[in-house]
Design a protein around this motif. Structure first.
Motif, PDB file in Angstrom:
ATOM      1  N   GLN A  78      33.599  95.448  43.093  1.00 34.99           N
ATOM      2  CA  GLN A  78      33.430  94.288  42.218  1.00 34.99           C
ATOM      3  C   GLN A  78      33.865  94.613  40.789  1.00 34.99           C
ATOM      4  OE1 GLN A  78      29.850  91.749  42.615  1.00 34.99           O
ATOM      5  NE2 GLN A  78      29.256  93.100  44.300  1.00 34.99           N
ATOM      6  N   ALA A  79      33.484  95.788  40.303  1.00 35.16           N
ATOM      7  CA  ALA A  79      33.893  96.190  38.954  1.00 35.16           C
ATOM      8  C   ALA A  79      35.412  96.286  38.860  1.00 35.16           C
ATOM      9  CB  ALA A  79      33.248  97.526  38.592  1.00 35.16           C
ATOM     10  N   ALA A  80      36.032  96.819  39.909  1.00 33.81           N
ATOM     11  CA  ALA A  80      37.494  96.925  39.923  1.00 33.81           C
ATOM     12  C   ALA A  80      38.139  95.545  39.947  1.00 33.81           C
ATOM     13  CB  ALA A  80      37.942  97.738  41.132  1.00 33.81           C
ATOM     14  N   PHE A 368      27.962  91.826  34.986  1.00 34.12           N
ATOM     15  CA  PHE A 368      29.378  91.602  35.257  1.00 34.12           C
ATOM     16  C   PHE A 368      29.721  91.628  36.747  1.00 34.12           C
ATOM     17  CE2 PHE A 368      30.392  93.510  30.839  1.00 34.12           C
ATOM     18  CZ  PHE A 368      30.138  92.278  30.248  1.00 34.12           C
ATOM     19  N   TYR A 369      28.728  91.735  37.599  1.00 34.67           N
ATOM     20  CA  TYR A 369      29.009  91.630  39.031  1.00 34.67           C
ATOM     21  C   TYR A 369      29.064  90.155  39.405  1.00 34.67           C
ATOM     22  CZ  TYR A 369      27.929  96.609  39.243  1.00 34.67           C
ATOM     23  OH  TYR A 369      27.932  97.968  39.042  1.00 34.67           O
ATOM     24  N   TYR A 370      30.068  89.788  40.165  1.00 36.43           N
ATOM     25  CA  TYR A 370      30.251  88.367  40.476  1.00 36.43           C
ATOM     26  C   TYR A 370      29.710  87.993  41.848  1.00 36.43           C
ATOM     27  CZ  TYR A 370      34.301  89.946  43.215  1.00 36.43           C
ATOM     28  OH  TYR A 370      35.122  90.570  44.122  1.00 36.43           O
ATOM     29  N   GLU A 371      29.279  88.999  42.622  1.00 35.80           N
ATOM     30  CA  GLU A 371      28.677  88.781  43.943  1.00 35.80           C
ATOM     31  C   GLU A 371      29.530  87.854  44.806  1.00 35.80           C
ATOM     32  OE1 GLU A 371      26.506  90.720  44.811  1.00 35.80           O
ATOM     33  OE2 GLU A 371      25.720  91.458  42.891  1.00 35.80           O
ATOM     34  N   TYR A 372      30.843  88.034  44.679  1.00 35.45           N
ATOM     35  CA  TYR A 372      31.836  87.359  45.514  1.00 35.45           C
ATOM     36  C   TYR A 372      31.882  85.844  45.310  1.00 35.45           C
ATOM     37  CZ  TYR A 372      31.830  92.013  47.401  1.00 35.45           C
ATOM     38  OH  TYR A 372      31.893  93.378  47.509  1.00 35.45           O
TER      39      TYR A 372
END
Length: 401
Positions: A78-80, A368-372
């Protein structure tokens, strides 16, 4: 207009030529001083004056050490995705007890490398081999629990690349943003400190002095994304203060005592040397090494003569959390594993800042994680492309930077 006497004109010409000769002859040494180099880039704005790095940060590829079924893989990916990095994650092996025995010293009772460290060592080997098989010239190898700043591509890496090219006297920025692979062997972009000596000898103010930096090849460069000095890891802050490094500045320098392998760049030649000479897959009891990162440190400092450079403060640092290596060794070797001194010293600050050590605007806090969720991903990407930290508003309300 009255012309000056001929002898005076001659003196002026001689003086001008002497001054020009002095400047040309001594110019290379000017960039070696902290204050002059910092001044030369004082006007650089990380958001508008540098070109963003590419999806592999100027290396041939980004290769990740991540074990089978690693619970850390999802967050890393996710960070990438948010920072638009292109990762290569070679499939790892489920290392067996026999693999561990084959690695250890023939007299197993004398072995100094724990089971978790053996498996980590072999996992790094697998990734180095995957890099060599890929055909690319250089690679940045990092572990799957690292954190980085959302402004990594837009600001931090381009500034570090410029410093690297200056330090290695490189000119081909487009083809080799970090300098030609013949001019370096290893860049430590992620580590848990290069404190110039063993931690037992002390770190920073009272132990180090400006000459410890000025006597080695180095470049100091401003980085507007760097946390305030008081928000840096206590060891890092004290070291930079002792070395008289200006605020908001990083240093790219000859590696002195680099700890940990959170993120290190290699060339094809240095990768092969690591596999066969510096850190071969067989324990050598005479070298008194306890882990893979200790082997690389030995390679940078001692007989193997790797040409290594460290960025201080680092661009990658491991996230707070339980070490998989420690879990392995507590479970299988039945020994108590204590937190490393660097982690102990930074623990309270990490939780107060809600950021990984030495990272200004990272992913560990979870914001900053978008959890898809694709719509959230696009919004976060836009912030990253602009080189902005969306957390700054919250920090201002809390009275923190």
């Amino acid at each position: 207009m009255i012309a000056p006497p001929r002898h005076l004109t001659s003196l002026i010409v001689v003086f001008a030529l002497a001054l020009l000769t002095f400047f040309i002859y001594y110019r290379p040494s000017i960039g070696d001083t902290i204050s002059d180099h910092a001044t030369s880039i004082a006007g650089v704005s990380g958001r508008s004056r540098v070109k963003a790095a590419n999806a592999t940060l100027g290396f041939g590829g980004l290769f990740v050490v991540s074990g089978p079924g690693s619970p850390r893989r999802s967050k890393l990916e996710q960070a990438a995705a948010v920072t638009e990095l292109q990762l290569t994650i070679p499939e790892q092996v489920q290392w067996t007890g026999q693999d561990v025995l084959d690695f250890r010293w023939d007299n197993v009772t004398e072995s100094k490398v724990g089971i978790g460290s053996v498996k980590a060592w072999l996992s790094h080997h697998l990734v180095l081999k995957a890099f060599l098989e890929s055909g690319v010239e250089t690679a940045l190898i990092f572990e799957d629990d690292v954190d980085w700043d959302i402004r990594l591509r837009t600001t931090q890496v381009p500034l570090a690349q410029a410093a690297a090219r200056t330090l290695t006297s490189a000119s081909a920025a487009s083809q080799y943003p970090w300098g030609h692979p013949d001019t370096w062997d290893l860049f430590y972009l992620g580590h848990c400190g290069d404190y110039f000596n063993d931690l037992d000898e002390g770190v920073g103010v009272g132990h180090h002095h400006p000459h410890h930096l000025t006597e080695i090849p180095h470049q100091v460069f401003l980085d507007p994304t760097l946390p305030d000095r008081t928000d840096l890891h206590p060891f890092t802050a004290s070291l930079l203060t002792a070395l008289n490094v200006p605020l908001q500045s990083r240093v790219l320098h000859r590696s002195k005592w680099p700890l940990c392998t959170f993120g290190y760049a290699v060339t094809r030649a240095s990768a092969l040397k690591i596999l066969t000479d510096v850190a071969p897959p067989k324990e050598d009891i005479a070298r008194n090494l306890i882990a893979y990162d200790a082997a690389l440190l030995d390679g940078c400092r001692n007989a193997y003569k790797l040409n290594c450079f460290s960025i201080t403060p680092e661009l990658f640092h491991h996230m707070e959390g339980k070490s998989i290596i420690a879990l392995e060794e507590e479970t299988h070797d039945h020994k108590q594993v204590f937190r490393p001194p660097v982690d102990v010293a930074g623990f309270e600050q990490v939780w107060w800042r809600k950021e990984t050590s030495n990272i200004g605007c990272g992913f560990w806090s979870g914001e900053f994680y978008y959890e898809y969720e694709e719509s959230k991903l696009e919004g976060l990407r836009e912030e990253a492309r602009k080189g902005r930290c969306a957390k700054e508003g919250r920090r201002a309300k809390e009275g923190r930077r």
